[in-house]
Design a protein around this motif. Sequence first.
Motif, PDB file in Angstrom:
ATOM      1  N   ALA A 165       0.832  -1.238  -0.104  1.00 54.89           N
ATOM      2  CA  ALA A 165       0.066   0.172   0.064  1.00 54.89           C
ATOM      3  C   ALA A 165       0.856   1.249  -0.044  1.00 54.89           C
ATOM      4  O   ALA A 165       2.004   1.159   0.314  1.00 54.89           O
ATOM      5  CB  ALA A 165      -1.043   0.004   1.296  1.00 54.89           C
ATOM      6  N   SER A 166       0.271   2.522  -0.423  1.00 55.86           N
ATOM      7  CA  SER A 166       0.696   3.664  -0.480  1.00 55.86           C
ATOM      8  C   SER A 166       0.278   4.617   0.609  1.00 55.86           C
ATOM      9  O   SER A 166      -0.774   4.783   0.747  1.00 55.86           O
ATOM     10  CB  SER A 166       0.807   4.313  -1.777  1.00 55.86           C
TER      11      SER A 166
ATOM     12  N   ILE B  27      -2.141   7.421  -0.433  1.00 58.68           N
ATOM     13  CA  ILE B  27      -3.501   6.735  -0.909  1.00 58.68           C
ATOM     14  C   ILE B  27      -4.339   6.284   0.290  1.00 58.68           C
ATOM     15  O   ILE B  27      -3.900   5.685   0.949  1.00 58.68           O
ATOM     16  CB  ILE B  27      -3.437   5.985  -1.936  1.00 58.68           C
TER      17      ILE B  27
ATOM     18  N   PRO C 277      -4.875  -1.868   2.412  1.00 54.77           N
ATOM     19  CA  PRO C 277      -4.385  -2.542   1.107  1.00 54.77           C
ATOM     20  C   PRO C 277      -5.192  -3.634   0.444  1.00 54.77           C
ATOM     21  O   PRO C 277      -5.978  -4.279   1.041  1.00 54.77           O
ATOM     22  CB  PRO C 277      -3.024  -3.193   1.818  1.00 54.77           C
TER      23      PRO C 277
ATOM     24  N   GLN D  85      -5.532   1.514  -4.031  1.00 52.84           N
ATOM     25  CA  GLN D  85      -4.271   1.043  -3.601  1.00 52.84           C
ATOM     26  C   GLN D  85      -3.770   0.081  -4.795  1.00 52.84           C
ATOM     27  O   GLN D  85      -2.274   0.477  -5.192  1.00 52.84           O
ATOM     28  CB  GLN D  85      -4.291   0.419  -2.187  1.00 52.84           C
TER      29      GLN D  85
ATOM     30  N   GLU E 234      -2.595   2.509  -7.630  1.00 48.39           N
ATOM     31  CA  GLU E 234      -1.210   3.137  -7.279  1.00 48.39           C
ATOM     32  C   GLU E 234      -0.187   2.485  -7.275  1.00 48.39           C
ATOM     33  O   GLU E 234       0.837   2.810  -7.844  1.00 48.39           O
ATOM     34  CB  GLU E 234      -1.619   3.881  -5.842  1.00 48.39           C
TER      35      GLU E 234
END
Length: 469
Positions: free
Chosen positions: A180-181, A184, A188, A193, A196
């Motif tokens: 995950a970022s 954002i 996850p 996500q 991205e």
Amino acid sequence: MAARTKSSKDRPAYRCTECGWQTAKWLGRCPECQAWGTVEEYGAPAVRTTAPGRVTSSALPIGQVDGRQATARSTGVDELDRVLGGGLVPGAVVLLAGEPGVGKSTLLLDVAAKAASDDHRTLYVTGEESASQVRLRADRIKAIDDHLYLAAETDLAAVLGHLDAVKPSLLILDSVQTVASGEIDGAPGGMAQVREVAGALIRASKERGMSTLLVGHVTKDGAIAGPRLLEHLVDVVLHFEGDRHARLRLVRGVKNRYGATDEVGCFELHDEGITGLADPSGLFLTRRAEPVPGTCLTVTLEGRRPLVAEVQALTVDSQIPSPRRTTSGLETSRVSMMLAVLEQRGRISALGKRDIYSATVGGVKLSEPAADLAIALALASAASDTPLPKNLVAIGEVGLAGEVRRVTGVQRRLAEAHRLGFTHALVPGDPGKIPPGMRVTEVADMGDALRVLPRSRRREAPREEDERR
């Protein structure tokens, strides 16, 4: 009147981030694409223009473009190279999806070790396991190499940092749904996500000329989880298939920008890891000294690869009013259709009141129509307790009228059967070139096909109309 009028620019508007469907009020689920949590508010679109910018590289005549940059490099696993079209192309992004426990991580860890070398480092990033767990699996399958780097990360920024530190030629991420970022919103594995993470890794792959293998989860229906946009962004989509109770695993190409999608890679999963099978037909056969009633061999095509498979059938007297119909590796609808054709066109009426069990050997799944004739002959052989001739294969699609139709690739199927030592084949009309030394019998309908059963040992129940006569 004018004071009560509200312009459309001031009204709140909502749009689905997946399919673009618009509405005036918020909904939890998009009625168009049936996705949950994708309807978001957005403002009135502003009129924007894009000015010409600086180009990264000059346009060239296509004949002057260097095609050597797209030369594939072998992964070290021949069966995977077959599906990829020769190997991994620098900058290519491959998505490998499959059910849990089918062997995705084992296969990719083996690929990571074999692809690593002095000039090509490999980075294996795991988001589902710890580094110690992956190391134990690597010891078990002997996937240890000094140029294979391992990291356990679930943050996208950390993964990109590892790319700067290691500078790998091959990145393997297991899996894209676990990373995950922080920039954002969302958990996850969510659609935002996944988009991205995949977008960032695809940009990094293209900029660095780095090949990337992404592991993807699947839904309960077998489809790749996450937004469908993920499949459009990547260069290659592979499906890893197989029954967890069987040894056979198949890697099937669904999308490939660098090669054909009709190739299939065959693997065998065992305690020491996973190995490619250049000749997997032996998994689907039972070698016997004498033929047994209720068995028939056929040749199926998995992509462009012919595989000899065995169909088995067993019929017993039923102890219940509704006889059982049990299948394994075969489509129940096709077996039921063959039973109806045998009863109506083949004049075998004993099948309707008996329990019938049908299966394949080795866990292979036969779904193409070319196996119809073998299924029908196996059922007829079991019903009459009469074995088919030795070294016989049956190839053909059976229609409801009892006719045997032509199928594709008959010559390739016959060549594979001849290579494995089979000397007699039942095929539809006009089979083409026949391998030398092989006897081929052309059959037009089920009546012609059933003549291979010795009549002296048949135990067919008489039909009602015959009894009346």
